[in-house]
Design an enzyme around this catalytic site. Sequence first.
Site, PDB file in Angstrom:
ATOM      1  N   GLU A   1       0.823  -1.210   0.000  1.00 12.44           N
ATOM      2  CA  GLU A   1       0.000   0.000   0.000  1.00 12.44           C
ATOM      3  C   GLU A   1       0.860   1.265   0.000  1.00 12.44           C
ATOM      4  O   GLU A   1       0.393   2.343   0.372  1.00 12.44           O
ATOM      5  CB  GLU A   1      -0.922   0.003   1.229  1.00 12.44           C
ATOM      6  CG  GLU A   1      -1.850  -1.197   1.334  1.00 12.44           C
ATOM      7  CD  GLU A   1      -2.992  -1.169   0.337  1.00 12.44           C
ATOM      8  OE1 GLU A   1      -2.957  -0.356  -0.611  1.00 12.44           O
ATOM      9  OE2 GLU A   1      -3.939  -1.965   0.514  1.00 12.44           O
TER      10      GLU A   1
ATOM     11  N   HIS B   1      -2.922   2.774   8.391  1.00 14.61           N
ATOM     12  CA  HIS B   1      -3.991   2.082   7.661  1.00 14.61           C
ATOM     13  C   HIS B   1      -4.298   0.778   8.394  1.00 14.61           C
ATOM     14  O   HIS B   1      -3.420  -0.065   8.575  1.00 14.61           O
ATOM     15  CB  HIS B   1      -3.564   1.792   6.229  1.00 14.61           C
ATOM     16  CG  HIS B   1      -4.480   0.849   5.492  1.00 14.61           C
ATOM     17  ND1 HIS B   1      -5.856   0.905   5.604  1.00 14.61           N
ATOM     18  CD2 HIS B   1      -4.216  -0.182   4.652  1.00 14.61           C
ATOM     19  CE1 HIS B   1      -6.396  -0.048   4.853  1.00 14.61           C
ATOM     20  NE2 HIS B   1      -5.412  -0.728   4.277  1.00 14.61           N
TER      21      HIS B   1
ATOM     22  N   HIS C   1      -7.395  -2.473   9.262  1.00 15.40           N
ATOM     23  CA  HIS C   1      -8.611  -3.176   8.856  1.00 15.40           C
ATOM     24  C   HIS C   1      -9.463  -3.389  10.100  1.00 15.40           C
ATOM     25  O   HIS C   1     -10.088  -4.437  10.262  1.00 15.40           O
ATOM     26  CB  HIS C   1      -8.280  -4.521   8.210  1.00 15.40           C
ATOM     27  CG  HIS C   1      -7.442  -4.414   6.977  1.00 15.40           C
ATOM     28  ND1 HIS C   1      -6.914  -5.509   6.340  1.00 15.40           N
ATOM     29  CD2 HIS C   1      -7.024  -3.347   6.253  1.00 15.40           C
ATOM     30  CE1 HIS C   1      -6.212  -5.135   5.289  1.00 15.40           C
ATOM     31  NE2 HIS C   1      -6.266  -3.818   5.219  1.00 15.40           N
TER      32      HIS C   1
ATOM     33  N   TYR D   1     -14.392  14.416  20.490  1.00 12.96           N
ATOM     34  CA  TYR D   1     -13.044  13.937  20.204  1.00 12.96           C
ATOM     35  C   TYR D   1     -12.875  13.448  18.772  1.00 12.96           C
ATOM     36  O   TYR D   1     -11.787  13.551  18.201  1.00 12.96           O
ATOM     37  CB  TYR D   1     -12.644  12.864  21.221  1.00 12.96           C
ATOM     38  CG  TYR D   1     -12.395  13.493  22.571  1.00 12.96           C
ATOM     39  CD1 TYR D   1     -11.186  14.117  22.842  1.00 12.96           C
ATOM     40  CD2 TYR D   1     -13.398  13.527  23.534  1.00 12.96           C
ATOM     41  CE1 TYR D   1     -10.957  14.740  24.055  1.00 12.96           C
ATOM     42  CE2 TYR D   1     -13.188  14.155  24.748  1.00 12.96           C
ATOM     43  CZ  TYR D   1     -11.965  14.761  25.011  1.00 12.96           C
ATOM     44  OH  TYR D   1     -11.762  15.398  26.202  1.00 12.96           O
TER      45      TYR D   1
ATOM     46  N   HIS E   1     -12.852  -1.998   2.714  1.00 16.54           N
ATOM     47  CA  HIS E   1     -11.440  -2.250   2.986  1.00 16.54           C
ATOM     48  C   HIS E   1     -11.045  -1.806   4.388  1.00 16.54           C
ATOM     49  O   HIS E   1     -10.591  -2.615   5.183  1.00 16.54           O
ATOM     50  CB  HIS E   1     -10.600  -1.543   1.913  1.00 16.54           C
ATOM     51  CG  HIS E   1      -9.152  -1.876   1.929  1.00 16.54           C
ATOM     52  ND1 HIS E   1      -8.344  -1.686   0.827  1.00 16.54           N
ATOM     53  CD2 HIS E   1      -8.336  -2.360   2.899  1.00 16.54           C
ATOM     54  CE1 HIS E   1      -7.112  -2.065   1.123  1.00 16.54           C
ATOM     55  NE2 HIS E   1      -7.078  -2.467   2.379  1.00 16.54           N
TER      56      HIS E   1
END
Length: 213
Positions: free
Chosen positions: A75, A94, A96, A121, A161
């Site tokens: 990625e 990143h 999942h 927040y 994703h």
Amino acid sequence: MSSEELALRRQMSELCASLFARGFSVGTAGNVSARLHDGILMTPTNSTLGDIDPERIAKIDLDGNHVSGDKPTKEVFLHQAFYETRPEAGAVVHLHSTWATALSCLEDTDPNDCIPPLTPYVVMRVGTVKLVPYVKPGDPKSGDLIRELGGNYSAVLLANHGPVVSGKDLFSAVCAAEELEETAKLLVALRGLPTRLLDVAQVAELKETFGRI
């Protein structure tokens, strides 16, 4: 290797292990990067965040060439695009993570505001979250889609994703990614129930007080 780079490698290893231990990442899912003055550190491809060797963390130069460590995450294009469009970004996370990924799969998630202002927040640490159309993992097009946003979002959801979150430094990016995940969990838990969001004036006050994400 400079003392700055060595410290950042160690911090990345520790924070990645913390994310993994608390279930924000499973298996070999997720990738993390941080910017140096002469390049970008990235977790290696096909590695688990639970066991990142600081010395094997990949490093690419500012032109995207792999200069040291293991091969970087597939990625890489996604991370580069955030740094190119958000000069203030010092790190990108990143994941999942379960609940944010769930939101990225739901048909009725607002593509222009995936994470509505449920708590102060999430406004302060994450800001407005855009849904990015699906492309297969590792596709260079992911970077193009991020560049099209013009640096206007510190965080996005990749459709079907998962989340990608940037921050001014590695610690801030990790905290923001955690905040996004916890807010996503609240949003899914509250689905179908009358829910009070922060109003426009309250959001504006937070942005004025704490500034742009």
